[in-house]
Design a protein around this motif. Structure first.
Motif, PDB file in Angstrom:
ATOM      1  N   ILE A 415      -5.513   1.734   9.377  1.00  0.00           N
ATOM      2  CA  ILE A 415      -4.211   1.478  10.024  1.00  0.00           C
ATOM      3  C   ILE A 415      -4.364   0.368  11.063  1.00  0.00           C
ATOM      4  CG2 ILE A 415      -2.482   2.468  11.586  1.00  0.00           C
ATOM      5  CD1 ILE A 415      -2.714   5.097  10.095  1.00  0.00           C
ATOM      6  N   MET A 416      -5.424   0.416  11.847  1.00  0.00           N
ATOM      7  CA  MET A 416      -5.551  -0.553  12.954  1.00  0.00           C
ATOM      8  C   MET A 416      -6.075  -1.911  12.508  1.00  0.00           C
ATOM      9  SD  MET A 416      -4.185   0.977  15.379  1.00  0.00           S
ATOM     10  CE  MET A 416      -4.324  -0.425  16.468  1.00  0.00           C
ATOM     11  N   MET A 417      -6.885  -1.950  11.434  1.00  0.00           N
ATOM     12  CA  MET A 417      -7.557  -3.204  11.075  1.00  0.00           C
ATOM     13  C   MET A 417      -7.251  -3.661   9.651  1.00  0.00           C
ATOM     14  SD  MET A 417     -11.204  -1.955  12.631  1.00  0.00           S
ATOM     15  CE  MET A 417     -12.167  -3.444  12.372  1.00  0.00           C
ATOM     16  N   GLY A 418      -6.466  -2.878   8.908  1.00  0.00           N
ATOM     17  CA  GLY A 418      -6.262  -3.172   7.493  1.00  0.00           C
ATOM     18  C   GLY A 418      -5.106  -4.133   7.238  1.00  0.00           C
ATOM     19  N   ASP A 419      -5.089  -4.678   6.029  1.00  0.00           N
ATOM     20  CA  ASP A 419      -4.004  -5.569   5.612  1.00  0.00           C
ATOM     21  C   ASP A 419      -3.896  -5.479   4.088  1.00  0.00           C
ATOM     22  OD1 ASP A 419      -6.146  -7.102   4.656  1.00  0.00           O
ATOM     23  OD2 ASP A 419      -6.170  -8.361   6.449  1.00  0.00           O
ATOM     24  N   ASP A 420      -3.414  -6.527   3.434  1.00  0.00           N
ATOM     25  CA  ASP A 420      -3.200  -6.436   1.980  1.00  0.00           C
ATOM     26  C   ASP A 420      -4.493  -6.238   1.198  1.00  0.00           C
ATOM     27  OD1 ASP A 420      -3.667  -9.076   2.907  1.00  0.00           O
ATOM     28  OD2 ASP A 420      -2.992  -9.886   0.998  1.00  0.00           O
ATOM     29  N   ARG A 421      -5.632  -6.552   1.809  1.00  0.00           N
ATOM     30  CA  ARG A 421      -6.906  -6.318   1.104  1.00  0.00           C
ATOM     31  C   ARG A 421      -7.169  -4.828   0.903  1.00  0.00           C
ATOM     32  NH1 ARG A 421     -10.493  -9.653   5.203  1.00  0.00           N
ATOM     33  NH2 ARG A 421      -8.848  -8.813   6.538  1.00  0.00           N
ATOM     34  N   ALA A 422      -6.517  -3.989   1.694  1.00  0.00           N
ATOM     35  CA  ALA A 422      -6.725  -2.531   1.561  1.00  0.00           C
ATOM     36  C   ALA A 422      -5.877  -1.927   0.443  1.00  0.00           C
ATOM     37  CB  ALA A 422      -6.398  -1.838   2.885  1.00  0.00           C
ATOM     38  N   ILE A 423      -4.920  -2.698  -0.066  1.00  0.00           N
ATOM     39  CA  ILE A 423      -3.995  -2.129  -1.058  1.00  0.00           C
ATOM     40  C   ILE A 423      -4.596  -2.292  -2.456  1.00  0.00           C
ATOM     41  CG2 ILE A 423      -1.635  -2.137  -1.969  1.00  0.00           C
ATOM     42  CD1 ILE A 423      -1.920  -1.392   1.078  1.00  0.00           C
ATOM     43  N   VAL A 424      -4.988  -1.166  -3.026  1.00  0.00           N
ATOM     44  CA  VAL A 424      -5.630  -1.166  -4.347  1.00  0.00           C
ATOM     45  C   VAL A 424      -4.573  -1.295  -5.441  1.00  0.00           C
ATOM     46  CG1 VAL A 424      -6.982   0.249  -5.950  1.00  0.00           C
ATOM     47  CG2 VAL A 424      -7.458   0.343  -3.493  1.00  0.00           C
ATOM     48  N   GLU A 425      -3.472  -0.581  -5.251  1.00  0.00           N
ATOM     49  CA  GLU A 425      -2.402  -0.611  -6.251  1.00  0.00           C
ATOM     50  C   GLU A 425      -1.088  -0.195  -5.597  1.00  0.00           C
ATOM     51  OE1 GLU A 425      -0.737  -1.924  -8.642  1.00  0.00           O
ATOM     52  OE2 GLU A 425      -2.429  -1.625 -10.017  1.00  0.00           O
ATOM     53  N   THR A 426      -0.009  -0.701  -6.148  1.00  0.00           N
ATOM     54  CA  THR A 426       1.333  -0.312  -5.708  1.00  0.00           C
ATOM     55  C   THR A 426       2.095   0.102  -6.951  1.00  0.00           C
ATOM     56  OG1 THR A 426       1.196  -2.016  -3.983  1.00  0.00           O
ATOM     57  CG2 THR A 426       3.373  -1.099  -4.436  1.00  0.00           C
ATOM     58  N   TYR A 427       2.555   1.342  -6.984  1.00  0.00           N
ATOM     59  CA  TYR A 427       3.315   1.827  -8.141  1.00  0.00           C
ATOM     60  C   TYR A 427       4.807   1.861  -7.796  1.00  0.00           C
ATOM     61  CZ  TYR A 427      -1.101   3.644 -10.098  1.00  0.00           C
ATOM     62  OH  TYR A 427      -2.374   3.786 -10.605  1.00  0.00           O
ATOM     63  N   VAL A 428       5.613   1.317  -8.692  1.00  0.00           N
ATOM     64  CA  VAL A 428       7.068   1.420  -8.559  1.00  0.00           C
ATOM     65  C   VAL A 428       7.569   2.240  -9.733  1.00  0.00           C
ATOM     66  CG1 VAL A 428       9.236   0.119  -8.628  1.00  0.00           C
ATOM     67  CG2 VAL A 428       7.312  -0.736  -7.281  1.00  0.00           C
ATOM     68  N   MET A 429       8.154   3.406  -9.456  1.00  0.00           N
ATOM     69  CA  MET A 429       8.570   4.338 -10.515  1.00  0.00           C
ATOM     70  C   MET A 429       7.406   4.581 -11.496  1.00  0.00           C
ATOM     71  SD  MET A 429      11.829   5.286 -10.026  1.00  0.00           S
ATOM     72  CE  MET A 429      12.653   5.736 -11.534  1.00  0.00           C
ATOM     73  N   GLY A 430       6.209   4.719 -10.952  1.00  0.00           N
ATOM     74  CA  GLY A 430       5.036   5.023 -11.771  1.00  0.00           C
ATOM     75  C   GLY A 430       4.415   3.827 -12.467  1.00  0.00           C
ATOM     76  N   ARG A 431       4.987   2.633 -12.244  1.00  0.00           N
ATOM     77  CA  ARG A 431       4.476   1.434 -12.929  1.00  0.00           C
ATOM     78  C   ARG A 431       3.598   0.628 -11.972  1.00  0.00           C
ATOM     79  NH1 ARG A 431       7.096  -3.633 -15.341  1.00  0.00           N
ATOM     80  NH2 ARG A 431       8.679  -3.458 -13.745  1.00  0.00           N
ATOM     81  N   PRO A 432       2.342   0.295 -12.355  1.00  0.00           N
ATOM     82  CA  PRO A 432       1.499  -0.509 -11.457  1.00  0.00           C
ATOM     83  C   PRO A 432       2.071  -1.913 -11.289  1.00  0.00           C
ATOM     84  CG  PRO A 432       0.389  -0.084 -13.567  1.00  0.00           C
ATOM     85  CD  PRO A 432       1.677   0.650 -13.612  1.00  0.00           C
ATOM     86  N   MET A 433       2.207  -2.337 -10.030  1.00  0.00           N
ATOM     87  CA  MET A 433       2.966  -3.565  -9.731  1.00  0.00           C
ATOM     88  C   MET A 433       2.231  -4.570  -8.873  1.00  0.00           C
ATOM     89  SD  MET A 433       5.945  -3.293 -11.066  1.00  0.00           S
ATOM     90  CE  MET A 433       6.897  -4.535 -10.216  1.00  0.00           C
ATOM     91  N   ARG A 434       1.034  -4.217  -8.387  1.00  0.00           N
ATOM     92  CA  ARG A 434       0.435  -5.132  -7.420  1.00  0.00           C
ATOM     93  C   ARG A 434       0.153  -6.474  -8.082  1.00  0.00           C
ATOM     94  NH1 ARG A 434      -3.597  -7.224  -4.781  1.00  0.00           N
ATOM     95  NH2 ARG A 434      -3.674  -6.987  -2.529  1.00  0.00           N
ATOM     96  N   PRO A 435       0.708  -7.581  -7.522  1.00  0.00           N
ATOM     97  CA  PRO A 435       0.439  -8.878  -8.122  1.00  0.00           C
ATOM     98  C   PRO A 435      -1.050  -9.217  -8.003  1.00  0.00           C
ATOM     99  CG  PRO A 435       2.171  -9.023  -6.445  1.00  0.00           C
ATOM    100  CD  PRO A 435       1.545  -7.674  -6.323  1.00  0.00           C
ATOM    101  N   THR A 436      -1.595  -9.866  -9.030  1.00  0.00           N
ATOM    102  CA  THR A 436      -3.039 -10.191  -8.974  1.00  0.00           C
ATOM    103  C   THR A 436      -3.233 -11.607  -8.448  1.00  0.00           C
ATOM    104  OG1 THR A 436      -2.842 -10.739 -11.292  1.00  0.00           O
ATOM    105  CG2 THR A 436      -3.865  -8.644 -10.757  1.00  0.00           C
TER     106      THR A 436
END
Ligand code: GUN
Ligand code: ZN
Length: 436
Positions: A415-436
């Motif tokens: 929470i204190m030091m993280g950013d987008d590098r911490a995001i492994v995946e983002t699901y929208v309605m169960g669909r993996p969406m994180r842009p590569t």
């Protein structure tokens, strides 16, 4: 265009669950984290159980096992300005000068639908890369800017709230003014086109009292009364100079909130951004009417606005959401936003627990938007918007998390030091969406 249907699957990891409001009961009882799995069916959370149980129940389904990663509800950014993407991190101005110097010139470019589409797509991809699955955004006065954002969200399947920003007063530059009538007519047409279409919600959007005439606020109050299932978003008491300006423009108003209240722009579904400097009468009216406040901590430090009193406002029983307020805010990341909220809490003498910070960024925001029956929690039947977070995303975070003795100490460095590098995946309605 509609998004392709996502195949049913099982998603496993360390799952964050809510059992209450962590500002009202002990944070570690209100929010728990444990290894578990989710059955995703038709884009919704159909079951929550341990992985082996779900595997046995549904051997036909693919399992996506995120191991030690934390799975939270998708982040809900409750107040942002997508047209300000291009001017984020602009130097040296406080609110009124910042609007005139950076914001208004950029917003004038959104009469061009192609430009609006380009920024809307880039903006939503930034959000997905940061684990944010929902946003409530101001657009510009141009209906094209609203179309562009709702269309880009529809393509991605995202649940968003947005509205045409209305400004008819000569305090706004000429190329960025509508009238009371065109604000009403254009907002009404956009409501008919987008409100509750798929996952879209429309917010009637007077920018703030200084850029609207009383006639425009009256017209938008009437429009909200005619469309009560819409939300209403605006700004309230962000900087002391702004409050003095409101007083000079509305000499008869009892206080800043009264400029909205007089025209029915208050109540359940009203979202007031910032709300840092509130009079006792304003707090009482916000409570009585069930209005929501939206805290924008990176903006409040970046533009030099002041210190929102989270502990006091939650003790008042108000619904409070958390937001980036980009581009007044200095980040697209709700992790950075939680960190700033923690720092403001410290300056106010209240250390927010990591469970409270995560709750604000998800369930707190969804409650503020009255969308908690759809998004903001991991619970049976809710839409499967999820964020998967690596708690060891950089060496500096990993070494600190490695010393932790419980899950909250393991989460707090991210929470204190993280950013987008911490995001492994983002699901929208169960669909993996994180842009590569
Ligand atoms: N008040 C009115 N407009 C704005 C805006 O665009 N950003 C912020 N932070 N405050 C505002
Ligand atoms: Zn704002």
């Amino acid at each position: 265009m509609s998004t392709p249907a996502q195949k049913d699957c099982i998603i496993a990891g360390q799952i964050l669950l809510f059992h209450g409001d962590p500002f009202l009961i002990t944070p570690t009882e209100a929010v728990t984290v444990s290894p578990s799995a989710l059955l995703i069916s038709n884009g919704r959370i159909a079951d929550i159980a341990n992985l082996e149980t779900l595997r046995t129940k549904r051997p036909d389904l693919t399992v996506i096992d995120h191991g030690d990663a934390l799975i939270t509800p998708g982040f809900v950014d409750a107040h942002a300005h997508y047209p300000q993407t291009g001017i984020i991190a602009s130097w040296g101005k406080r609110l009124i000068d910042w609007l005139n110097t950076y914001t208004f010139p950029e917003e004038q470019r959104f009469h061009d639908a192609a430009y609006a589409r380009e920024i809307a797509a880039m903006y939503l991809d930034f959000l997905l890369a940061n684990g944010t699955t929902s946003v409530t955004s101001f657009c510009t006065i141009h209906p094209e800017s609203v179309e562009a954002l709702f269309e880009a969200a529809e393509v991605r399947g995202m649940c968003i709230v947005a509205g045409k920003t209305c400004m008819d007063r000569d305090t706004a530059p000429e190329g960025l003014r509508d009238t009371a009538q065109t604000a009403y007519d254009q907002s009404k047409a956009l409501i008919a086109r987008w409100h509750q279409k798929g996952r879209a919600t429309y917010a009637i959007t007077p920018r703030f009292a200084p850029t609207s005439t009383p006639e425009q606020l009256e017209a938008l109050g009437a429009l909200w009364a005619e469309n009560p299932s819409c939300l209403m978003q605006t700004h309230l008491s962000e900087q002391t100079d702004e409050i003095a300006w409101v007083k000079s423009l509305y000499p008869e108003a009892r206080d800043y909130l009264d400029t909205y209240e007089k025209f029915g722009l208050i109540g359940k579904g009203a979202l007031f951004g910032h709300a840092i400097y509130l009079e006792p009468r304003e707090i009482a009216r916000l409570q009585e009417t069930g209005s929501s406040l939206i805290h924008c901590p990176t903006s409040n430090t970046f533009i030099g606005s002041g210190l929102f009193d989270m502990a006091a406002r939650k003790a008042d029983g108000l619904r409070v959401g958390l937001a980036t307020d980009t581009g007044g805010g200095s980040s697209f990341s709700m992790l950075r936003t939680m960190a700033a909220s923690y720092e403001i809490g410290q300056l106010r003498g209240a250390a927010l627990h990591p469970a409270q910070l995560l709750w604000l960024a998800t369930r707190g925001s969804s409650e503020a938007l009255h969308l908690e029956h759809q998004i903001g929690s991991i619970a049976m039947g809710l839409e499967a918007d999820l964020t998967v977070i690596d708690l060891t995303s950089t060496p500096a975070i990993a070494q600190r998390a490695g010393r932790s003795t419980d899950i909250w100490e393991a989460i707090f460095p991210t929470i204190m030091m993280g950013d987008d590098r911490a995001i492994v995946e983002t699901y929208v309605m169960g669909r993996p969406m994180r842009p590569t």
